[in-house]
Motif scaffolding. Sequence first.
Motif, mmCIF file in Angstrom:
data_model
loop_
_atom_site.group_PDB
_atom_site.id
_atom_site.type_symbol
_atom_site.label_atom_id
_atom_site.label_comp_id
_atom_site.label_asym_id
_atom_site.label_seq_id
_atom_site.Cartn_x
_atom_site.Cartn_y
_atom_site.Cartn_z
ATOM 1 N N ALA B 93 -8.828 -14.350 6.444
ATOM 2 C CA ALA B 93 -9.287 -14.821 7.761
ATOM 3 C C ALA B 93 -9.502 -16.327 7.741
ATOM 4 O O ALA B 93 -9.350 -17.002 8.762
ATOM 5 N N MET B 94 -9.839 -16.856 6.577
ATOM 6 C CA MET B 94 -10.097 -18.295 6.469
ATOM 7 C C MET B 94 -8.797 -19.083 6.299
ATOM 8 O O MET B 94 -8.597 -20.108 6.934
ATOM 9 N N PRO B 97 -5.441 -16.949 9.295
ATOM 10 C CA PRO B 97 -6.045 -16.074 10.310
ATOM 11 C C PRO B 97 -5.036 -15.299 11.134
ATOM 12 O O PRO B 97 -5.288 -14.144 11.496
ATOM 13 N N GLU B 98 -3.883 -15.907 11.415
ATOM 14 C CA GLU B 98 -2.885 -15.200 12.230
ATOM 15 C C GLU B 98 -2.338 -13.995 11.469
ATOM 16 O O GLU B 98 -2.150 -12.916 12.042
#
Lengths: 222, 222
Positions: B93-94, B97-98
Amino acid sequence: MSGPDLPVTQDTPSIRLIGTLAAAGALAGLLIVMVHVWAQPRIQEHQARVLREAIQEVLASPAHTTALYLVDGALTDQLPAGADSLALERVFLGFDDSNRPVGVAIIGAKPGFQDVIRLIFGYDPASGQVLGMKILESKETPGLGDKIEKDSAFVAEFDGIDTPLLGVKPGAGRGRIGEVDMITGATISARTVIAIINDRVEAMAPLLEAYAGRVAARDRGN
Amino acid sequence: MSAKKRRTATDDLLRGVWRENPVLVQLLGLCPALAVTNSVVNGLAMGIATLAVILCSNFLVSLFKHWIPDAIRISTYVLVVATFVTVVDLLLAMILPEVQKALGAFVYLIVVNCMILSRQEVFASKQPVGRSILDAAGTGLGFLIALLLMGSIREVIGSGTFLGFSLFGPSYQPWTVMILPPGGFFTIGFILLARNWLTARKDRRSATRRWPHDLSWERPAA
């Protein structure tokens, strides 16, 4: 009568089982919390950047923006003391170089064909027009439903169109106000996009009008 | 390192890559292999995430194997895997994220990937740390290669792109079915067919080498 001799097994004491699982759980929790504390600000920073870029896109690059918060059924530009800005519903008011409002960026979401579709659109309360639309989150079917964000012709339909929007079969429009050509093979996804915008405009338009009235009264008072 | 130890280490590493490939031979982890490989990036990210989880969890299970009582070993393994899956999800996610959004729930489902639990139960809980890491690296790499292969085939045929770059120009009409769920089944079917054909051909050739045709004395007399 006696049964067969069974092998005697040495059971592990319960306290050791509980202790092992508790220690493993505590270490696991510690590791997750440490990584979460380290990563969360960076994740939020990325989300904020994505939102900023989306606002720039749907309001055609405003000079600056202000967030309006929905508090007690009314929009306000003052964040209540102690309130979490991310927990409140927000819209973003864009201004041009001469500090005149150019439109409002509104976020909305509804279930689509596969999952929730989340989008942002620019809206001009003065003319009642949608200024642009961008999909923020969608898991619609690749190659079909995902055309709501990949089909540039469909996305362009939302650049300067009167509300309320009305979905029509491609090429079957009759020149009515707010007609949007749907996408063949992605009817539910396209219909959801239109429904999100119509619902959000219906909910936000009176609130924006009331906010504009309060700002005008405040300016007159000054 | 003696020649025997070197052979064992090489075997530990390479076994999972081809001879006992988790997807192409053991047919494990098929759920993510079919679900997320509609693009190269998704397959690559899922493969790397799984590789990281299996490496870290095999290392820990092997390191603490003497401290984990038999009665709670499976729950401890699941806890270890779930911890690393959460960490990997936060890191994804960091950093990407996509991709994390595209993979959706399949990252969390690594927790119940029987490929990982089987390597812990069969190998890491019985072998030294070094061998467990090599085994995890081989199995994880095998999984990564299988996902990358599927993602490449499906993206090239289904979207006409590789890593997002157009391969055939705008005139190419993509086979959308290849990036939909049926495309996943077609692709895994053809890959399994090709792999089994190659293995069978290799076996036939080595059998021919072992038993030359001129062994006429083996034939029964006419």
